[in-house]
Motif scaffolding. Structure first.
Motif, PDB file in Angstrom:
ATOM      1  N   ARG A  77       8.016  -4.806  -6.536  1.00  0.00           N
ATOM      2  CA  ARG A  77       7.914  -4.846  -4.908  1.00  0.00           C
ATOM      3  C   ARG A  77       6.564  -6.187  -4.390  1.00  0.00           C
ATOM      4  O   ARG A  77       5.914  -5.860  -5.067  1.00  0.00           O
ATOM      5  CB  ARG A  77       8.127  -4.572  -4.387  1.00  0.00           C
ATOM      6  CG  ARG A  77       9.401  -3.367  -4.127  1.00  0.00           C
ATOM      7  CD  ARG A  77       9.691  -2.223  -2.941  1.00  0.00           C
ATOM      8  NE  ARG A  77      11.164  -2.556  -2.715  1.00  0.00           N
ATOM      9  CZ  ARG A  77      11.854  -1.915  -1.877  1.00  0.00           C
ATOM     10  NH1 ARG A  77      10.979  -1.393  -0.459  1.00  0.00           N
ATOM     11  NH2 ARG A  77      13.369  -2.171  -1.847  1.00  0.00           N
ATOM     12  N   ALA A  78       7.547  -7.033  -3.871  1.00  0.00           N
ATOM     13  CA  ALA A  78       6.096  -7.922  -3.306  1.00  0.00           C
ATOM     14  C   ALA A  78       5.241  -7.299  -2.463  1.00  0.00           C
ATOM     15  O   ALA A  78       5.981  -6.164  -1.986  1.00  0.00           O
ATOM     16  CB  ALA A  78       7.094  -9.062  -2.349  1.00  0.00           C
ATOM     17  N   THR A  79       4.155  -7.699  -2.280  1.00  0.00           N
ATOM     18  CA  THR A  79       3.457  -6.982  -0.832  1.00  0.00           C
ATOM     19  C   THR A  79       3.844  -7.329   0.153  1.00  0.00           C
ATOM     20  O   THR A  79       3.818  -8.335   0.868  1.00  0.00           O
ATOM     21  CB  THR A  79       1.604  -7.794  -1.596  1.00  0.00           C
ATOM     22  OG1 THR A  79       1.221  -8.634  -0.789  1.00  0.00           O
ATOM     23  CG2 THR A  79       1.203  -6.617  -3.137  1.00  0.00           C
ATOM     24  N   GLU A  80       3.739  -6.404   0.961  1.00  0.00           N
ATOM     25  CA  GLU A  80       3.979  -6.453   2.615  1.00  0.00           C
ATOM     26  C   GLU A  80       2.872  -7.325   3.099  1.00  0.00           C
ATOM     27  O   GLU A  80       2.086  -7.964   3.027  1.00  0.00           O
ATOM     28  CB  GLU A  80       4.022  -5.496   3.123  1.00  0.00           C
ATOM     29  CG  GLU A  80       4.499  -4.052   2.896  1.00  0.00           C
ATOM     30  CD  GLU A  80       6.554  -4.191   3.008  1.00  0.00           C
ATOM     31  OE1 GLU A  80       6.533  -4.863   3.619  1.00  0.00           O
ATOM     32  OE2 GLU A  80       6.987  -3.977   1.977  1.00  0.00           O
ATOM     33  N   ALA A  81       4.229  -8.327   4.040  1.00  0.00           N
ATOM     34  CA  ALA A  81       3.435  -9.076   4.580  1.00  0.00           C
ATOM     35  C   ALA A  81       2.672  -9.230   6.013  1.00  0.00           C
ATOM     36  O   ALA A  81       2.450  -8.159   6.685  1.00  0.00           O
ATOM     37  CB  ALA A  81       4.770 -10.627   5.458  1.00  0.00           C
ATOM     38  N   SER A  82       1.926  -9.587   5.613  1.00  0.00           N
ATOM     39  CA  SER A  82       0.403  -8.966   7.014  1.00  0.00           C
ATOM     40  C   SER A  82       1.342  -9.401   8.125  1.00  0.00           C
ATOM     41  O   SER A  82       0.591  -8.979   9.442  1.00  0.00           O
ATOM     42  CB  SER A  82      -1.041  -9.858   6.405  1.00  0.00           C
ATOM     43  OG  SER A  82       0.015 -11.170   7.116  1.00  0.00           O
TER      44      SER A  82
END
Length: 101
Positions: A77-82
């Protein structure tokens, strides 16, 4: 079942010889037999699709046919947005032009 064998490939065609053997008690095999089987397969590989035809020495006249699909493990999964995701608001959607009737 355990499987052991060899495979030779030439371009998109392959041949394989394998031996199967039951390693523990359980449901019967498709052959309904607990004996060791010697299986030969011939087939082709096109992209992620493999088709084959084979036979088992112990069951003359029985043909095995199959299709295998190559599957890849799921991508991480893509890293969580900041920043938090903006809330959906239909009012922000563009207006479509009116169609004549």
């Amino acid at each position: 079942m355990t499987y052991d064998g060899t495979c030779q490939a030439d371009e998109n065609r392959f041949t394989a010889t394998l031996t199967t053997k039951r390693h523990s008690e359980g449901l019967p095999t498709v052959f309904g037999d607990d004996q060791e089987l010697a299986v030969t397969l011939e087939g082709t590989c096109a992209g992620k699709l493999i088709t084959y035809v084979g036979k088992a020495e112990q069951f003359p006249g029985v043909t095995l046919e199959g299709v295998l699909l190559f599957s890849e493990p799921p991508q991480p999964r893509a890293t969580e947005a900041s920043e938090p995701m903006a809330r959906f608001s239909p009012a922000r959607l563009p207006n479509l032009p009116k169609r004549p009737r």
